[in-house]
Design a protein around this motif. Structure first.
Motif, mmCIF file in Angstrom:
data_model
loop_
_atom_site.group_PDB
_atom_site.id
_atom_site.type_symbol
_atom_site.label_atom_id
_atom_site.label_comp_id
_atom_site.label_asym_id
_atom_site.label_seq_id
_atom_site.Cartn_x
_atom_site.Cartn_y
_atom_site.Cartn_z
ATOM 1 N N TYR A 433 0.833 -1.206 0.000
ATOM 2 C CA TYR A 433 0.000 0.000 0.000
ATOM 3 C C TYR A 433 0.867 1.256 0.000
ATOM 4 O O TYR A 433 0.696 2.151 -0.833
ATOM 5 N N HIS A 434 1.799 1.339 0.942
ATOM 6 C CA HIS A 434 2.607 2.553 1.069
ATOM 7 C C HIS A 434 3.565 2.716 -0.110
ATOM 8 O O HIS A 434 3.887 3.846 -0.499
ATOM 9 N N LYS A 435 3.998 1.605 -0.671
ATOM 10 C CA LYS A 435 4.860 1.676 -1.848
ATOM 11 C C LYS A 435 4.115 2.279 -3.031
ATOM 12 O O LYS A 435 4.704 2.963 -3.874
ATOM 13 N N GLY A 436 2.806 2.055 -3.066
ATOM 14 C CA GLY A 436 2.019 2.524 -4.194
ATOM 15 C C GLY A 436 1.453 3.918 -4.032
ATOM 16 O O GLY A 436 0.784 4.432 -4.931
ATOM 17 N N VAL A 437 1.683 4.551 -2.863
ATOM 18 C CA VAL A 437 1.160 5.900 -2.636
ATOM 19 C C VAL A 437 2.100 6.915 -3.283
ATOM 20 O O VAL A 437 3.202 7.167 -2.790
ATOM 21 N N VAL A 438 1.668 7.473 -4.392
ATOM 22 C CA VAL A 438 2.494 8.449 -5.117
ATOM 23 C C VAL A 438 1.779 9.783 -5.288
ATOM 24 O O VAL A 438 2.419 10.803 -5.541
ATOM 25 N N GLU A 439 0.458 9.786 -5.145
ATOM 26 C CA GLU A 439 -0.298 11.022 -5.307
ATOM 27 C C GLU A 439 -0.097 11.932 -4.094
ATOM 28 O O GLU A 439 0.033 11.455 -2.968
#
Length: 447
Positions: A433-439
């Motif tokens: 989840y945190h790896k995919g947070v880019v926004e």
């Protein structure tokens, strides 16, 4: 020791903490929220509210509850009676729970018909998906005046509508932070309640469970209301005041600077705001400060003066609070690098201190260099290498054990997955989840 807490310090800390706590508890949140509600069992269930006379309605308030579905969201379509025919009037969309939703569309009518619909949303993959909401209470207003004296009729298959109108005294004239969730409170109080009720699926799973477990204590005592889900964070926020004081006293060895640092935290608006919200950050900061306090305690002491095993106690406590912090939120793990830096610097200073003492001893007693080398090796073996070995236990093994044990309150599902497998799967979920947070976060500071 100059950094030791005395009676004067204790009085100052007590006064500051009590004053802060009194201020923090004022308007913390309501002690009551609607407890019962209607959960439609199918789509398009309807009920009619009959006012028995023509009334002007300019506001309808609706409180959403948890229900028994993970996706407990939905929309109520509202139609108004006009010349014996129901015509479209408004919608109330329940996109989050434990807060008041509303419509301020104005209508004059004697009857309203409510129909349970799919949640209206602009998110494509959520369209036509959610409708099993729990609607806990509905109230009607004409200006600031609550409208009473109405009856309800339903289809024979629609049950539980009476629970929508059994706590009318709790309906406010407007939603505020005092009577509902705010910001990330839409995640953590709900998940804490799900832990209490031992739900199969927990809504918030992007952080370890300890923070929600602590939060659930307040809910268990005071109920599922704003005060109940905020009180534990507020108490931890108050505890940060004396903790900052003793940490600063240890650092600066002076009462004034200890008071000054605690004073800054006492009136810091970020601290005041964040700890009065039902999020998990106040617990994390509390544990981080404690783990650094005990490492600083070790840093300031001399292990060869205290005795080897006694000198390990601050390291043990620092490791325990590292584990508690990581079991609340992973950001505590970043502090481990700082702990390691302080530890190795302390070993360097102590080695230099021992070396200087041995130089004086050799000069005074004309001892041989072999004796100096032997004593230095003895110190290295016991107070460095052996201490490092204990640090592996204190800062790796014990924190990992605490982290795993923090999952016990949510390890109640009747399946074949072991506790360790559950923890492993959870870690992967969080990391992905945190790896995919880019926004960029909508609440991020422009600074």
């Amino acid at each position: 020791m100059a950094g030791k807490i005395n009676k004067k310090d204790f009085k100052i800390m007590t006064i500051m903490t009590v004053v802060y706590l009194i201020i923090a508890l004022i308007n913390l949140g309501s002690f009551s929220s609607p407890k019962t509600g209607w959960e439609p069992e199918r789509l398009n269930e309807t009920f009619v509210v009959d006012f028995g006379r023509e009334v002007t309605i300019d506001k309808i308030m609706l409180f959403g509850g948890l229900g028994h579905e993970w996706g407990c969201f939905g929309s109520l379509e509202i139609e108004a009676n006009s010349d014996g025919k129901f015509v479209p009037y408004s919608y109330i969309d329940m996109k989050s729970i434990f807060k008041w939703h509303y419509t301020t569309d104005t209508v004059t009518t004697d009857k309203l018909r409510f129909t349970n619909r799919h949640l209206r949303t602009d998110i494509e993959h959520d369209k036509n998906k959610f409708y099993k909401a729990e609607y806990r209470e509905i109230g009607f207003f004409d200006g600031d005046n609550s409208i009473a004296g109405f009856t309800t009729t339903t289809e024979p298959s629609t049950v539980g509508i009476e629970k929508l109108f059994d706590e009318q005294e709790l309906v406010p004239d407007r939603p505020t932070v005092l009577n509902g969730t705010y910001f990330d409170e839409v995640y953590f109080p709900r998940t804490a309640l799900e832990q209490i009720e031992k739900r199969d699926i927990l809504y918030e799973n992007t952080h370890p469970p300890l923070g929600k477990t602590i939060l659930s204590i307040g809910i268990s005592i005071f109920g599922m209301n704003p005060f109940g889900w905020r009180i534990m964070g507020t108490l931890f926020g108050a505890a940060l005041i004396p903790l900052m004081y003793i940490l600063a006293k240890r650092l600066f060895k002076d009462t004034f600077w200890a008071f000054f640092c605690a004073y800054l935290m006492m009136f810091d608006f970020m601290h005041f705001t964040q700890t009065r919200l039902a999020t998990i950050d106040s617990y994390t900061v509390f544990f981080i400060m404690l783990m650094f306090y005990f490492m600083l305690d070790y840093y300031d002491s001399k292990s060869y003066e205290q005795g080897f095993f006694k000198s390990l106690i601050p390291l043990l406590l620092s490791g325990i609070f590292l584990g508690l912090g990581a079991s609340t939120k992973w950001i505590a793990l970043y502090g481990a690098a700082g702990l390691a830096l302080l530890f190795f610097i302390s070993r360097g200073y102590e080695f230099n201190d021992i070396n200087n003492q041995l130089k004086l001893k050799i000069n005074d007693e004309d001892s041989s260099k072999k004796l100096k080398s032997k004593e230095l090796k003895g110190w290295m073996g016991k107070h460095f290498y052996l201490t490092c070995l204990f640090c592996v236990i204190f800062f790796i093994i014990i924190p990992v054990c605490i982290y795993v044990l923090s999952f016990i309150p949510i390890d109640y599902k009747d399946n074949s997955i072991s506790l360790l497998e559950s923890v492993k799967a959870s870690v992967k979920t969080m990391f992905d989840y945190h790896k995919g947070v880019v926004e960029p976060h909508p609440y991020a500071s422009p600074w």
